[in-house]
Write a protein that holds these residues in place. Structure first.
Motif, PDB file in Angstrom:
ATOM      1  N   ASP A   8       0.859  -1.183   0.000  1.00 35.03           N
ATOM      2  CA  ASP A   8       0.000   0.000   0.000  1.00 35.03           C
ATOM      3  C   ASP A   8       0.900   1.239   0.000  1.00 35.03           C
ATOM      4  OD1 ASP A   8      -1.728   2.122   0.523  1.00 35.03           O
ATOM      5  OD2 ASP A   8      -2.968   0.959   1.906  1.00 35.03           O
ATOM      6  N   ASP A  16       0.240   4.368  -0.655  1.00 35.20           N
ATOM      7  CA  ASP A  16      -0.314   5.541   0.033  1.00 35.20           C
ATOM      8  C   ASP A  16      -0.073   5.461   1.541  1.00 35.20           C
ATOM      9  OD1 ASP A  16      -1.261   6.740  -2.276  1.00 35.20           O
ATOM     10  OD2 ASP A  16      -3.198   5.719  -2.184  1.00 35.20           O
ATOM     11  N   ILE A  35       3.571   6.209   2.306  1.00 35.32           N
ATOM     12  CA  ILE A  35       3.839   7.649   2.212  1.00 35.32           C
ATOM     13  C   ILE A  35       3.331   8.354   3.470  1.00 35.32           C
ATOM     14  CG2 ILE A  35       3.385   9.760   0.918  1.00 35.32           C
ATOM     15  CD1 ILE A  35       5.217   7.797  -0.526  1.00 35.32           C
ATOM     16  N   ALA A  36       2.154   7.937   3.922  1.00 32.95           N
ATOM     17  CA  ALA A  36       1.572   8.577   5.113  1.00 32.95           C
ATOM     18  C   ALA A  36       2.432   8.346   6.352  1.00 32.95           C
ATOM     19  CB  ALA A  36       0.159   8.040   5.343  1.00 32.95           C
ATOM     20  N   ARG A  86       7.225   8.078  -3.433  1.00 33.50           N
ATOM     21  CA  ARG A  86       6.115   7.472  -4.172  1.00 33.50           C
ATOM     22  C   ARG A  86       6.613   6.890  -5.495  1.00 33.50           C
ATOM     23  NH1 ARG A  86       0.766   7.705  -3.851  1.00 33.50           N
ATOM     24  NH2 ARG A  86       0.836   9.352  -2.260  1.00 33.50           N
TER      25      ARG A  86
END
Length: 432
Positions: free
Chosen positions: A296, A298, A301-302, A341
């Motif tokens: 995942d 995203d 990145i979070a 990313r």
């Protein structure tokens, strides 16, 4: 590289250096096993010989800048005494080779080395690992013009030295995997010639651990070939990437904490690399058990920390000069979220091929542990005075220690680092 190679020194030196004077650099131990024979052989052929520089055999010589400068001074004095440019010749193994290599660089000349033990892969390399102000650094130097390796001398060396070379060469397995990952994400492309020089012979060179432990000279041919080719690969590439990855950072960190320094001789570089290699093979097994293709991005990145957070964690992990060193090195490879990313997307997209290459490259940790044991090399942390928890605590330090991209960085960028370290040291994995 052959049995009885020491007798060929006069011929090879004359071929490469003409009538230049020769300065032999040894310690009392290496002088006894090879230096005297080299000296006598050269003298019998009428070679010009400077006064040899022979260091004490005990305490064991240390790879420091001060000792390299002592050799450089001796070289300059020999130049003046002979009225010619002297050729320094290291008679010994890792430390003597590195010191003479650095002194040759400082005095602007090539050198020769007569290897006395199959203990490490730096004989033919152009870099010298040196300790300076509390940090282990690899300095760019000149490579030797001549390498002479007598397999009978190597086979008669203390078995701990062979075990060190065995550990150092085995590092090419996880180190190669680290390079495959760096290539896969576009950080550091593979150099095909350097890759082939190192990787083509590693498996066969490591395949006879019992014969090596028994001191069979013929078995040493493969090990010496592998170590020498590794150094040549570093020359071709212009750096140490072909020969090392994260496993070497374990060794460097332990060396800087003076692990085994109270022994004489001190605990070898290769002995520590063997345990670092074992740790990285176990870590790779847990990494490859993850479904990278389903990462995942995203969420990763979070979770990605700001640089200020990373720097603060480095300063909690290290003390003194090492903290400054690690901050500088890690800053080089730190990415902003957009860059991260892009890198993770590339990793995910190419994962089927990358995973196949990694599986082909790596060796199961327990199988490797058995090979180490047969070779008489350290196969458990306790063999070098550590516990499994000591090894575990070194993982974050190894991740921050150098700017070189390894699987530890991939795991950190994916947000899995702490979990994978935890799994690597779970009961029943390897360390029981």
């Amino acid at each position: 590289m052959e049995r009885g190679a020491v007798t060929r020194c006069p011929e090879l030196f004359a071929q490469c250096f003409g009538d230049q004077p020769v300065l032999l650099v040894a310690d009392e131990r290496t002088w006894q096993v090879a230096g005297q024979a080299v000296h006598d052989g050269l003298r019998s052929q009428g070679s010009r010989l400077a006064e040899p520089l022979v260091f004490p055999g005990s305490p064991t010589l240390y790879a420091s800048l001060d000792n390299a400068r002592t050799i450089a001074t001796a070289i300059r004095e020999a130049d003046q005494a002979s009225g010619a440019v002297v050729v320094p010749v290291a008679v010994g193994a890792g430390t003597l080779n590195d010191l003479v290599k650095l002194a040759a660089q400082e005095t602007d000349r090539r050198y020769a080395v007569v290897g006395t033990a199959a203990s490490m892969d730096g004989y033919t390399g152009a870099g010298a690992p040196i300790s300076d102000h509390g940090v282990k650094v690899t300095l760019n130097c000149v490579a030797p013009q001549v390498v002479i390796f007598d397999l009978d001398v190597a086979a008669a060396a203390p078995k701990s030295m062979m075990a060190s070379g065995y550990g150092d060469l085995s590092a090419k397995i996880p180190g190669g995997a680290d390079w495959l990952l760096a290539d896969a994400v576009g950080v550091e492309p593979l150099h095909q010639e350097a890759w082939q020089l190192v990787q083509s012979g590693v498996r066969s060179a490591l395949s006879r651990p019992e014969a090596l432990a028994a001191g069979e000279p013929e078995a040493y041919q493969g090990l010496v070939d592998g170590l020498v080719l590794s150094g040549l690969a570093m020359q071709v590439y212009g750096g140490t990437r072909p020969a090392s990855g994260a496993e070497h950072y374990f060794s460097h960190i332990w060396e800087l904490s003076h692990l085994g320094a109270e022994h004489d001789p001190p605990l070898s570089h290769g002995a520590k690399v063997a345990i670092g290699t074992l740790a990285m093979l176990a870590f790779y097994e847990r990494f490859l058990a993850r479904d990278v293709a389903a990462l995942d991005v995203d969420a990763a990145i979070a979770r990605w920390p700001q640089w200020e957070q990373v720097e603060a964690d480095i300063r909690r992990t290290f003390e003194g000069p090492l903290a400054e060193h690690a901050v500088k090195e890690t800053k080089v490879k730190y990415l902003d979220p957009q860059q991260l990313r892009s890198r993770l997307a590339r990793l995910v997209e190419g994962w089927p091929l990358t995973r196949r290459l990694l599986v082909e490259q790596l060796v199961p940790a327990r199988e490797f542990q058995h090979m180490l044991r047969l070779a008489g090399a350290p196969s458990r942390p306790e063999d070098i005075g550590l516990t499994s928890q000591d090894v575990r605590a070194t993982f974050p330090k190894a991740m921050y220690y150098r700017s070189r991209y390894t699987v530890l960085d991939v795991a950190r960028e994916a947000g899995w680092f702490e979990e994978l370290v935890e799994e690597t040291f779970a009961p029943g994995v390897l360390w029981d």
